[in-house]
Enzyme design. Structure first.
Site, PDB file in Angstrom:
ATOM      1  N   ASN A 158     -19.298  -7.791 -17.933  1.00  9.99           N
ATOM      2  CA  ASN A 158     -18.683  -8.653 -16.919  1.00  9.99           C
ATOM      3  C   ASN A 158     -18.700 -10.102 -17.377  1.00  9.99           C
ATOM      4  OD1 ASN A 158     -17.437  -8.636 -14.325  1.00  9.99           O
ATOM      5  ND2 ASN A 158     -19.165  -9.801 -13.546  1.00  9.99           N
ATOM      6  N   TYR A 218      -2.680  -0.031 -11.174  1.00  8.94           N
ATOM      7  CA  TYR A 218      -1.434   0.614 -11.582  1.00  8.94           C
ATOM      8  C   TYR A 218      -0.296  -0.342 -11.272  1.00  8.94           C
ATOM      9  CZ  TYR A 218      -1.015   1.453  -6.620  1.00  8.94           C
ATOM     10  OH  TYR A 218      -0.949   1.272  -5.276  1.00  8.94           O
ATOM     11  N   SER A 224       0.820  -1.222   0.000  1.00  3.69           N
ATOM     12  CA  SER A 224       0.000   0.000   0.000  1.00  3.69           C
ATOM     13  C   SER A 224       0.850   1.267   0.000  1.00  3.69           C
ATOM     14  CB  SER A 224      -0.914   0.023   1.220  1.00  3.69           C
ATOM     15  OG  SER A 224      -1.625   1.253   1.241  1.00  3.69           O
ATOM     16  N   GLY A 253      -4.083   3.881 -12.840  1.00  2.00           N
ATOM     17  CA  GLY A 253      -4.878   4.338 -11.701  1.00  2.00           C
ATOM     18  C   GLY A 253      -4.109   5.076 -10.616  1.00  2.00           C
ATOM     19  N   GLY A 295     -16.046  -5.087 -15.736  1.00  3.10           N
ATOM     20  CA  GLY A 295     -16.052  -5.607 -14.373  1.00  3.10           C
ATOM     21  C   GLY A 295     -17.295  -5.160 -13.627  1.00  3.10           C
ATOM     22  N   LYS A 299     -13.707  -4.198   2.352  1.00  2.00           N
ATOM     23  CA  LYS A 299     -14.539  -3.024   2.070  1.00  2.00           C
ATOM     24  C   LYS A 299     -16.036  -3.274   2.336  1.00  2.00           C
ATOM     25  CE  LYS A 299     -11.490  -0.772  -1.233  1.00  2.00           C
ATOM     26  NZ  LYS A 299     -11.351  -0.127  -2.540  1.00  2.00           N
ATOM     27  N   SER A 319      -0.644   4.120   0.643  1.00  2.00           N
ATOM     28  CA  SER A 319      -1.437   5.106   1.390  1.00  2.00           C
ATOM     29  C   SER A 319      -0.642   5.800   2.495  1.00  2.00           C
ATOM     30  CB  SER A 319      -2.700   4.450   1.959  1.00  2.00           C
ATOM     31  OG  SER A 319      -3.544   4.096   0.896  1.00  2.00           O
TER      32      SER A 319
HETATM   33  P1  ATR Z   1     -12.728  -5.949  -6.795  1.00  2.00           P
HETATM   34  O1  ATR Z   1     -13.147  -5.508  -5.430  1.00  2.00           O
HETATM   35  O2  ATR Z   1     -11.293  -5.694  -7.129  1.00  2.00           O
HETATM   36  O3  ATR Z   1     -13.658  -5.468  -7.842  1.00  2.00           O
HETATM   37  P2  ATR Z   1     -14.047  -8.459  -7.020  1.00  2.00           P
HETATM   38  O4  ATR Z   1     -15.254  -7.906  -6.332  1.00  2.00           O
HETATM   39  O5  ATR Z   1     -13.587  -9.835  -6.694  1.00  2.00           O
HETATM   40  O6  ATR Z   1     -12.794  -7.548  -6.769  1.00  2.00           O
HETATM   41  O7  ATR Z   1     -14.321  -8.327  -8.605  1.00  2.00           O
HETATM   42  C1  ATR Z   1     -13.364  -8.708  -9.548  1.00  2.00           C
HETATM   43  C2  ATR Z   1     -13.838  -8.340 -10.937  1.00  2.00           C
HETATM   44  O8  ATR Z   1     -12.854  -8.763 -11.880  1.00  2.00           O
HETATM   45  C3  ATR Z   1     -15.135  -9.010 -11.339  1.00  2.00           C
HETATM   46  O9  ATR Z   1     -15.798  -8.210 -12.269  1.00  2.00           O
HETATM   47  C4  ATR Z   1     -14.611 -10.304 -11.979  1.00  2.00           C
HETATM   48  O10 ATR Z   1     -15.528 -10.915 -12.865  1.00  2.00           O
HETATM   49  P3  ATR Z   1     -16.596 -11.983 -12.291  1.00  2.00           P
HETATM   50  O11 ATR Z   1     -17.666 -11.185 -11.599  1.00  2.00           O
HETATM   51  O12 ATR Z   1     -17.064 -12.708 -13.491  1.00  2.00           O
HETATM   52  O13 ATR Z   1     -15.830 -12.861 -11.324  1.00  2.00           O
HETATM   53  C5  ATR Z   1     -13.442  -9.738 -12.754  1.00  2.00           C
HETATM   54  N1  ATR Z   1     -12.453 -10.772 -13.072  1.00  2.00           N
HETATM   55  C6  ATR Z   1     -11.524 -11.307 -12.250  1.00  2.00           C
HETATM   56  N2  ATR Z   1     -10.801 -12.260 -12.885  1.00  2.00           N
HETATM   57  C7  ATR Z   1     -11.295 -12.342 -14.148  1.00  2.00           C
HETATM   58  C8  ATR Z   1     -10.989 -13.104 -15.301  1.00  2.00           C
HETATM   59  N3  ATR Z   1     -10.002 -14.012 -15.277  1.00  2.00           N
HETATM   60  N4  ATR Z   1     -11.713 -12.898 -16.426  1.00  2.00           N
HETATM   61  C9  ATR Z   1     -12.691 -11.974 -16.476  1.00  2.00           C
HETATM   62  N5  ATR Z   1     -13.044 -11.199 -15.408  1.00  2.00           N
HETATM   63  C10 ATR Z   1     -12.360 -11.386 -14.274  1.00  2.00           C
END
Ligand code: ATR
Length: 281
Positions: free
Chosen positions: A159, A225, A22, A247, A135, A73, A24
C-alpha cells in the site's frame, strides 16, 4: 410502471453515492427472473448525512434487504446489531437485512464473490499459492476477509500508506499472518496471483510496480471493471502475465451471495456474467 408501487412484493435496493453507474439492479432482476423469486430491486442515491435514517426507514417499511456501496460500507457495519465473521474481519458491510428478531444483520459478500470468480469461474488455484494484494482500503479488507481462508501459502499487501497496511495486518493477525510493505520500499520475489484492490485503476494510473513481481504463469485480477481494460490489466498484459481478469465476475458473484443470504436461493451466474460482458464490450 412505477415499480415502487407494486404492493406485496419485497423491496431490495443498492444504496450509495454516487450510485447511477450501479449494475446491481440489472443483476438482481436477472437473478429474480431466473429463480422465480418475486422481488423489486432499485438503486437509491443516499448521502452520508441521510444514510442512517434511510436504513431505518427502509426496514421499518418492510424492505427486504440492502446492498451498500461507497461510501457507506463502514457505516453500514457500525449500524448493524449482528455481523457475519467475514464482515467483522472487513469491518465493512455490503449486505443488510433484518433477522427474525428484528435486529439489523450485516454481511460482506465481496470477498466470497472474488474467491468464487477466481477459483470456480476462472479455475485459478489458490491453495499453496503466493498472493499479492495492492491496496489496504475497504476493498482490500473485504477481499482478504475471504482470501485468508483459501490455503494460500503467503499473503502480502502493498500500500502507498504503510500505516494503513500495518493496521490491516493487526486486524487480521488472529486469522492470518499478512506481510505488509509500501510500494516504494517493497523488495519482493515473484507472486502467483496479484489482485489490484486500489481505487486508482480507473483513473488510468497504477502503483509503481516491479514487473519482476510476476511469476511465469501469474494471474492478475483487477477488482475494478470498465469497458476498456484497466491500467493494471494493461500493465499485466504488457509484462506477460499468464491470465488477466477484470472484476465483472466478482461483481456478479458478490450479488449472487447477497441474493442467497436474503432469499436462500443461489442463482446461476454464468449467463448473467456473459450478459454484463456483452453490455460493457
Ligand atoms: P476502497 O473502499 O475502494 O478500498 P479506500 O478505502 O479509500 O477505498 O482505499 C483506496 C485504496 O486505493 C487505498 O489502498 C489507497 O492507498 P492509501 O491507503 O495510501 O490511500 C489506494 N489508492 C488510491 N489512490 C491511490 C494512488 N494515487 N496511489 C496509490 N494508491 C492509491
Amino acid at each position: 410502471m412505477d415499480q415502487d408501487r407494486i404492493e406485496g412484493v419485497t423491496r431490495y435496493a443498492v444504496v450509495g453515492d454516487p450510485v447511477a453507474h450501479s449494475q446491481s439492479p440489472r443483476i438482481h432482476t436477472l437473478f429474480a427472473e431466473q429463480t422465480g423469486e418475486e422481488l423489486i430491486y432499485t438503486k437509491q442515491r443516499v448521502t452520508v448525512d441521510e444514510f442512517t435514517q434511510f436504513v431505518g426507514s427502509f426496514f421499518a417499511e418492510n424492505g427486504g434487504g440492502l446492498n451498500v456501496t461507497l461510501p457507506h460500507k463502514e457505516t453500514a457495519f457500525e449500524l448493524a446489531d449482528g455481523h457475519s465473521r467475514r464482515s467483522k474481519l472487513a469491518r465493512a458491510a455490503n449486505t443488510l437485512w433484518l433477522g427474525d428478531d428484528g435486529s439489523l444483520q450485516a454481511d460482506n459478500t465481496d470477498g466470497a464473490g472474488l474467491v468464487h470468480d477466481l477459483s470456480i469461474n476462472n479455475r485459478i488455484t489458490l491453495t499453496n499459492r503466493k498472493l499479492l494484494v495492492l491496496g489496504a482500503g475497504g476493498a482490500a479488507r473485504g477481499a482478504l476477509a475471504s482470501l485468508v481462508e483459501c490455503g494460500l501459502s503467503s499473503i502480502t499487501v502493498l500500500n502507498r500508506t504503510l500505516a494503513r497496511a500495518t493496521a490491516l495486518k493487526a486486524d487480521f493477525a488472529a486469522v492470518y499472518p499478512i506481510n505488509v510493505q509500501d510500494f516504494t520500499s517493497a523488495r519482493l520475489s515473484p507472486h502467483d496471483i496479484i489482485i489490484n484492490a486500489t481505487s486508482m485503476s480507473l483513473s488510468g494510473y497504477i502503483p509503481p510496480l516491479d514487473p519482476d513481481l510476476l511469476s511465469d504463469h501469474c494471474c492478475c485480477y483487477d477488482m475494478m471493471y470498465s469497458p476498456k481494460p484497466t491500467a493494471f490489466m494493461d500493465w499485466a498484459k504488457r509484462h506477460g502475465a499468464g491470465k488477466v481478469f477484470d472484476g465483472i465476475g466478482m461483481l456478479v458473484e458478490q450479488a449472487a451471495e447477497s441474493f442467497f443470504v436474503w432469499r436462500g436461493v443461489r442463482p446461476e451466474t454464468a449467463d448473467v456474467i456473459a450478459t454484463l460482458q456483452r453490455v460493457s464490450a
